[in-house]
Motif scaffolding. Structure first.
Motif, short mmCIF file in Angstrom:
data_model
loop_
_atom_site.label_atom_id
_atom_site.label_comp_id
_atom_site.label_asym_id
_atom_site.label_seq_id
_atom_site.Cartn_x
_atom_site.Cartn_y
_atom_site.Cartn_z
N ALA A 1 -1.80 5.90 11.04
CA ALA A 1 -3.11 5.30 10.78
C ALA A 1 -3.37 5.20 9.29
CB ALA A 1 -4.20 6.11 11.47
N ALA A 2 -2.98 6.23 8.55
CA ALA A 2 -3.17 6.21 7.10
C ALA A 2 -2.30 5.15 6.44
CB ALA A 2 -2.85 7.59 6.52
N LEU A 3 -1.06 5.01 6.89
CA LEU A 3 -0.17 4.00 6.31
C LEU A 3 -0.73 2.59 6.47
CD1 LEU A 3 3.39 5.25 7.32
CD2 LEU A 3 2.43 5.11 5.01
N ALA A 4 -1.43 2.36 7.57
CA ALA A 4 -2.01 1.03 7.79
C ALA A 4 -3.06 0.69 6.75
CB ALA A 4 -2.62 0.97 9.20
N GLY B 1 -7.73 5.07 -7.08
CA GLY B 1 -6.66 5.36 -6.13
C GLY B 1 -7.14 6.33 -5.07
N VAL B 2 -6.54 6.25 -3.89
CA VAL B 2 -6.97 7.11 -2.77
C VAL B 2 -5.75 7.74 -2.11
CG1 VAL B 2 -8.37 7.30 -0.69
CG2 VAL B 2 -8.86 5.48 -2.33
N GLY B 3 -5.75 9.06 -2.05
CA GLY B 3 -4.77 9.79 -1.26
C GLY B 3 -5.44 10.37 -0.03
N VAL B 4 -4.67 10.64 1.00
CA VAL B 4 -5.28 11.10 2.26
C VAL B 4 -4.45 12.21 2.89
CG1 VAL B 4 -4.12 9.25 3.56
CG2 VAL B 4 -6.16 10.35 4.51
N SER B 5 -5.14 13.19 3.46
CA SER B 5 -4.47 14.26 4.20
C SER B 5 -4.19 13.84 5.64
CB SER B 5 -5.35 15.52 4.24
OG SER B 5 -5.41 16.15 2.99
N SER C 1 -2.70 5.41 -1.81
CA SER C 1 -1.85 5.66 -2.98
C SER C 1 -0.74 6.65 -2.66
CB SER C 1 -2.69 6.19 -4.15
OG SER C 1 -3.70 5.27 -4.49
N TYR C 2 -1.03 7.59 -1.77
CA TYR C 2 -0.05 8.55 -1.28
C TYR C 2 -0.60 9.16 0.00
CZ TYR C 2 -3.10 12.22 -3.08
OH TYR C 2 -4.19 13.02 -3.30
#
Length: 230
Positions: free
Chosen positions: A115-118, A102-106, A122-123
């Motif tokens: 951009a992250a939502l695209a 899984g990958v989360g992003v700041s 995972s969160y």
């Protein structure tokens, strides 16, 4: 994901002369939604050793373990997720390296969040929502309007939103309706550093558990918002 996103920050714990594993065990008693190891200044071998100590403890507690910045260490230690920042490895590259991780992003503004939502993480973490002392050169504080807009976009995409930056129990109470989780570092520790000699290790760890539980329980009294279908 809903509740306390607890961060085991090695630098902050060092100021309190507290062992990261003992601290993590005290937090896990409270049942956080996630536990992350943040060890930016540790040599990779030492960070890997810490992750390998934390992984079985998190599994027994049923709490996902997150490695900060390093997907390679996350893979080697058996973490559930890795958390990456804007200057770290991109999400698509992480997935090519470790498809099951899984990958989360700041993120720090709505442009970065979109951009992250695209990339379907995972969160998404957004912040800082308040002034923070645990990060070098923090980004500008995110105002309440941006946080509400971010939550609406995350709900529509079915991606949990984590607020981060300067969060205390009192501040977390106001954030609960607008996020799925709050990331907390310093507020899990007593307001003194280093720990006074007359405070026992057991007392200190009980205080950590109580602080973690108090934040986690905030999410039990507020119904989660209805999630949209991804």
């Amino acid at each position: 994901m809903r509740g306390l996103y607890a961060i085991v920050d090695v630098d902050t714990l060092g100021a309190h002369r507290m062992d990261p594993v003992a601290f993590a065990e005290a937090v896990l008693v409270a049942g956080p939604t996630v536990l992350q190891l943040r060890a930016k200044d540790l040599p990779p071998r030492e960070a890997l050793a810490l992750l390998r100590e934390l992984a079985p403890r998190c599994r027994r507690a049923g709490v996902p373990l997150v490695a900060n910045d390093r997907p390679d260490l996350a893979i080697l230690s058996g973490c559930d997720l890795v958390h990456v920042g804007q200057t770290d490895m991109p999400i698509d590259r992480v997935r090519r390296l470790a498809p099951g991780l899984g990958v989360g992003v700041s993120t720090h503004n709505l442009e970065q969040l979109d951009a992250a939502l695209a990339a379907r993480p995972s969160y998404i973490a957004l912040g800082p929502v308040f002034d923070t002392m645990t990060k070098k050169n923090p980004d500008p504080v995110v105002d309440a309007g941006v946080l509400r807009s971010a939550h609406a976009r995350c709900l529509a995409a079915g991606v949990p939103l984590v607020a981060i930056g300067g969060i205390t129990r009192e501040r977390a109470r106001d954030l609960v309706p607008h996020v799925e989780a709050v990331a907390v570092i310093a507020a899990l520790l007593p307001p003194y550093a280093p720990t006074p000699a007359d405070v026992s290790r057991a007392e200190l760890l009980r205080d950590v558990t109580a602080r973690a539980r108090a934040i986690q329980e905030l999410f039990a009294v507020v119904a989660p918002p209805l999630q949209a279908n991804p």
